[in-house]
Design a protein around this motif. Structure first.
Motif, short mmCIF file in Angstrom:
data_model
loop_
_atom_site.label_atom_id
_atom_site.label_comp_id
_atom_site.label_asym_id
_atom_site.label_seq_id
_atom_site.Cartn_x
_atom_site.Cartn_y
_atom_site.Cartn_z
N LEU A 50 0.82 -1.20 0.00
CA LEU A 50 0.00 0.00 0.00
C LEU A 50 0.85 1.26 0.00
N ALA A 51 1.99 1.20 0.68
CA ALA A 51 2.84 2.38 0.76
C ALA A 51 3.26 2.86 -0.62
N ALA A 52 3.58 1.93 -1.50
CA ALA A 52 4.01 2.30 -2.85
C ALA A 52 2.89 2.98 -3.62
N ALA A 53 1.66 2.56 -3.37
CA ALA A 53 0.52 3.15 -4.08
C ALA A 53 0.34 4.62 -3.75
N PHE A 54 0.86 5.03 -2.58
CA PHE A 54 0.75 6.44 -2.17
C PHE A 54 2.12 7.10 -2.03
N GLU A 55 3.16 6.36 -2.44
CA GLU A 55 4.53 6.88 -2.40
C GLU A 55 4.86 7.45 -1.02
N THR A 56 4.61 6.63 -0.01
CA THR A 56 4.87 7.03 1.37
C THR A 56 5.72 5.96 2.05
N SER A 57 6.12 6.21 3.28
CA SER A 57 6.94 5.24 4.01
C SER A 57 6.11 4.02 4.37
N PRO A 58 6.77 2.88 4.64
CA PRO A 58 6.04 1.64 4.93
C PRO A 58 5.05 1.80 6.09
N THR A 59 3.93 1.11 5.98
CA THR A 59 2.91 1.17 7.03
C THR A 59 3.30 0.30 8.21
N ALA A 67 -3.05 10.76 3.69
CA ALA A 67 -3.69 11.71 2.78
C ALA A 67 -4.90 12.26 3.54
N PRO A 68 -5.43 13.40 3.13
CA PRO A 68 -6.58 13.95 3.85
C PRO A 68 -7.73 12.95 3.98
N GLY A 69 -8.08 12.63 5.21
CA GLY A 69 -9.19 11.71 5.46
C GLY A 69 -8.85 10.25 5.26
N VAL A 300 1.20 7.25 -6.90
CA VAL A 300 0.07 8.14 -6.59
C VAL A 300 -0.77 8.44 -7.83
N ARG A 301 -0.10 8.72 -8.94
CA ARG A 301 -0.84 9.10 -10.16
C ARG A 301 -1.73 7.95 -10.62
N ALA A 302 -1.18 6.74 -10.67
CA ALA A 302 -1.97 5.59 -11.10
C ALA A 302 -3.11 5.30 -10.13
N THR A 303 -2.85 5.43 -8.83
CA THR A 303 -3.90 5.22 -7.84
C THR A 303 -5.06 6.18 -8.07
N GLY A 304 -4.71 7.43 -8.37
CA GLY A 304 -5.74 8.42 -8.66
C GLY A 304 -6.53 8.10 -9.91
N GLN A 305 -5.84 7.63 -10.95
CA GLN A 305 -6.52 7.28 -12.20
C GLN A 305 -7.49 6.12 -11.99
N ILE A 306 -7.08 5.13 -11.22
CA ILE A 306 -7.96 3.99 -10.97
C ILE A 306 -9.13 4.41 -10.10
N ALA A 307 -8.88 5.29 -9.13
CA ALA A 307 -9.98 5.80 -8.30
C ALA A 307 -11.00 6.52 -9.17
#
Length: 316
Positions: A50-59, A67-69, A300-307
């Protein structure tokens, strides 16, 4: 009237390995958060990212806002046990479980379902306490999800009285309420994922109390050419036409024609698998289609496109 997918409070996202279930779980979480829902993404599958999908540090086990909310965490059965002992049995917080953890491992290995119930229990607890509007779970692959969802019922059948029975009872109430909990199966329009999806859909109905909320078909290829254009490509395969094209472009044209043939064949083959999926699923199952993004990495970009694709499919 069926419950809207994001109006549920707990969604388990599963599917055959490699179909993109982590990406779909991440996109569902982002979509829910964008619609004003306080959302928790929980990574249970150790192979997910999941971290890679949002380009953030490991959960980690402790949820944090990425991200907001939108909050994210990863499941840890020892940490979940520690939290259970503190909240349910009122035992003091222990930095290390030590001998208790070793005893727990022994019991868990001897009695299948114990570790699973710690995972499911943590998720159901977040729902019961209404810490979030929606909990989206990047669940284990389809070969393991049934055992996890059936664990409260299995333990409840073994233990008929006492605190353990009480705990599994309220979990079963949450899991069996179709307005609250559902499973989202992710597939791709290919033979093995489709077969595994149909098998899992059947097992969910017979072996678990959890409702099949939707099936997401990932990596759907676009229809690049009409049938009329396909006729044109076939005509261009004639030797005279090929020679004229080579003269016109000053180079070989066969790779382009081969690519067009391949695109048509792949689309047709996948369309057949989609037909099998539609006819094999229980009547009324919601099917959502996500296009192939043709990207090597999904951030992040791909996650947004799929959303956005899921939002369009859901009619938002």
């Amino acid at each position: 009237m069926p419950t809207d997918l994001l109006d549920r409070r707990l969604l388990f996202v599963t599917g055959k390995g490699g179909v993109g279930k982590t990406t779909i779980a991440a996109a569902l979480g982002q979509l829910a958060a964008s619609r004003g829902k306080r959302t928790l993404l929980c990574e249970v599958d150790a192979k997910g990212n999941l971290a890679a999908a949002f380009e953030t540090s490991p959960t980690v086990f402790e949820a944090r806002e990425i991200a907001p909310g939108l909050w994210a965490m990863s499941m840890d059965t020892e940490a979940s046990l520690r939290e259970y002992l503190r909240l349910q049995l009122k035992l003091p917080l222990l930095s290390r479980l030590g001998p208790l953890a070793r005893t727990f491992d022994f019991v868990a290995n001897a009695a299948p379902g114990v570790k699973e119930i710690l995972v499911v229990g943590k998720l159901c607890y977040e729902v019961r306490e209404r810490h979030y509007d929606l909990v989206v779970v990047d669940a284990p692959a389809s070969g393991h999800i049934v055992g996890q969802l059936a664990a409260p019922q299995a333990i409840g059948d073994l233990v008929h009285v006492g605190k353990v029975r009480d705990q599994t009872g309220w979990m079963q109430d949450i899991l069996s309420d179709a307005a609250t909990t559902g499973v989202v199966i992710v597939s791709t329009p290919e033979e093995m994922p489709v077969n595994e999806t149909l098998e899992l859909a059947g097992r969910l109905g017979t072996e678990t109390p959890v409702d099949l909320a939707a099936v997401v078909v990932n990596r759907v290829l676009p229809e690049l050419f009409t049938r009329g254009e396909e006729e044109v490509f076939r005509a261009l395969r004639e030797p005279a036409a090929v020679a004229a094209l080579v003269d016109a472009v000053g180079g070989p044209v066969e790779p382009v024609l081969d690519g067009a043939d391949l695109a048509v064949k792949m689309r047709r083959t996948r369309a057949e698998h989609l037909g099998e999926l539609r006819t094999g699923l229980p009547a009324g199952t919601e099917l959502l289609y996500v296009p192939e993004l043709f990207q090597r990495t999904h951030g992040v970009r791909a996650t947004g496109q799929i959303a956005e694709a899921l939002s369009a499919e859901l009619g938002y």
